[in-house]
Design a protein around this motif. Structure first.
Motif, short mmCIF file in Angstrom:
data_model
loop_
_atom_site.label_atom_id
_atom_site.label_comp_id
_atom_site.label_asym_id
_atom_site.label_seq_id
_atom_site.Cartn_x
_atom_site.Cartn_y
_atom_site.Cartn_z
N LEU A 106 0.80 -1.21 0.00
CA LEU A 106 0.00 0.00 0.00
C LEU A 106 0.84 1.28 0.00
CD1 LEU A 106 -2.23 -2.11 0.63
CD2 LEU A 106 -3.35 -0.32 1.98
N PRO A 109 2.01 2.83 -4.13
CA PRO A 109 1.34 3.86 -4.95
C PRO A 109 1.41 5.25 -4.34
CG PRO A 109 -0.25 2.34 -3.98
CD PRO A 109 1.09 1.74 -3.75
N ILE A 116 -2.13 10.84 -5.01
CA ILE A 116 -2.90 9.80 -4.34
C ILE A 116 -2.94 10.12 -2.85
CG2 ILE A 116 -2.99 7.35 -3.74
CD1 ILE A 116 -1.65 6.79 -6.44
N SER A 119 -4.52 4.88 -0.21
CA SER A 119 -4.28 3.60 -0.87
C SER A 119 -5.02 2.55 -0.06
CB SER A 119 -2.78 3.32 -0.89
OG SER A 119 -2.50 2.03 -1.40
N TYR A 209 -6.33 4.84 -4.61
CA TYR A 209 -5.71 3.76 -5.39
C TYR A 209 -6.12 2.44 -4.76
CZ TYR A 209 -2.29 1.44 -8.38
OH TYR A 209 -1.69 0.64 -9.33
#
Length: 314
Positions: A106, A109, A116, A119, A209
């Motif tokens: 996690l 990303p 982002i 996640s 994400y």
């Protein structure tokens, strides 16, 4: 031993009298393949051996905080998150578990794209003894929209947060500075602080994400459904909906939030009636009728409170 820099990830574990299961939650974090993290255990004035258990841990990444009195679960969540020093944070249940690759997977990303803000992954459902419940796991994935959710980038993620409720705090990693700057951890959200957290994050620029792997285990106890009958839970949800309804973009989101708001007020009325507060129930059902005059549930509640005076057994 003191750290010479802040960790990349803060794993917050609010707890209260969960000595037996807390050890497993902590061990699942300490067993991560990714090591740049801290664990913050915020003890809400436990009367069991929670303090001794945590203080006996020899890993320098574990920090122990204790409240002198029980401040309630939402305030304890906020205290744990307020102590976080990482770039990213998560709040894991004191009886939940993480797979060894959770953080490594996690974090990736979030580190690769500053746009982002959260996640997240799917999760297993386990019972009190830790056994995986396959049917329940599949049902949760379907109910919260993850079974049909495409992997990767989602921007915006309003539907995922507001309506699908696709996020679970024990299965998500969040950009800490974003949560703090937006005031996404607000004590007034009470028992639905987790819903409010992701809802507020979704209102502002940034992406979510999704990783379609079950990298966390969410423990469901036999009595966990009892919270549905707590008037304060529904009252908290009503506050959250009222807070958000004027902030969401577009009529569709506002309309759906108003529907959720009316259901929350109806739920509060039912909970009050179950505990014998007929006057309070009538007030809640009346409010719900004014909010959603075409919805049948508030009218049914109003009729039951006016005639029978008690909620029928389920």
């Amino acid at each position: 031993m003191a750290r010479d820099r802040d960790p990349l990830v803060s794993v917050c574990i609010p707890t209260w009298n969960r000595e037996r299961l807390l050890a497993g939650a902590i061990d699942s974090v300490l067993s991560q393949s990714f090591g740049d993290f801290e664990v913050i255990v915020s003890d809400n004035a436990s009367s069991d051996g929670t303090g001794e258990l945590v203080l006996a841990c020899r890993d320098g990444r574990v920090r122990y905080l204790r409240n002198e009195t029980n401040v309630g679960a939402p305030a304890n969540w906020i205290k744990a998150a307020s102590a976080a020093r990482g770039r990213y944070f998560m709040i894991i249940g004191d009886d939940d578990l993480l797979a060894p690759s959770f953080l490594e997977t996690l974090v990736r990303p979030l580190e690769s794209d500053p746009n982002i803000v959260v996640s997240f992954c799917d999760h297993w459902v386990i019972d009190g003894s830790g056994s995986v419940q396959q049917e329940s796991s599949d049902r949760y994935s379907r109910s919260y929209g993850r079974a049909r959710l495409r992997p990767g980038w989602h921007d915006p993620f309003l539907d995922l947060a507001l309506h699908d409720q696709a996020f679970l705090t024990s299965a998500a990693l969040i950009r800490l500075d974003r949560a703090r700057s937006l005031g996404a951890l607000d004590l007034r959200a009470g028992k639905v602080l987790d819903y409010y957290l992701f809802a507020v994050l979704s209102l502002y620029p940034g992406a979510a994400y999704y990783i379609p792997e079950r990298l966390a285990s969410y423990r469901v106890h036999t009595a966990s459904g009892s919270s549905l009958y707590q008037a304060d839970l529904w009252r908290d949800m009503a506050w959250v909906c009222e807070n958000l309804v004027g902030r969401v973009p577009g009529a569709r989101h506002a309309r759906r939030l108003r529907t959720r708001w009316a259901r929350a007020v109806t739920g509060e009325g039912a909970a009050l009636l179950r505990r014998g507060d007929r006057r309070g129930a009538l007030r809640s059902f009346g409010h719900a009728v004014r909010m959603a005059p075409l919805a049948p549930r508030p009218w049914i509640g109003l009729a039951v409170a006016s005639t029978i005076g008690r909620w029928p057994p389920l």
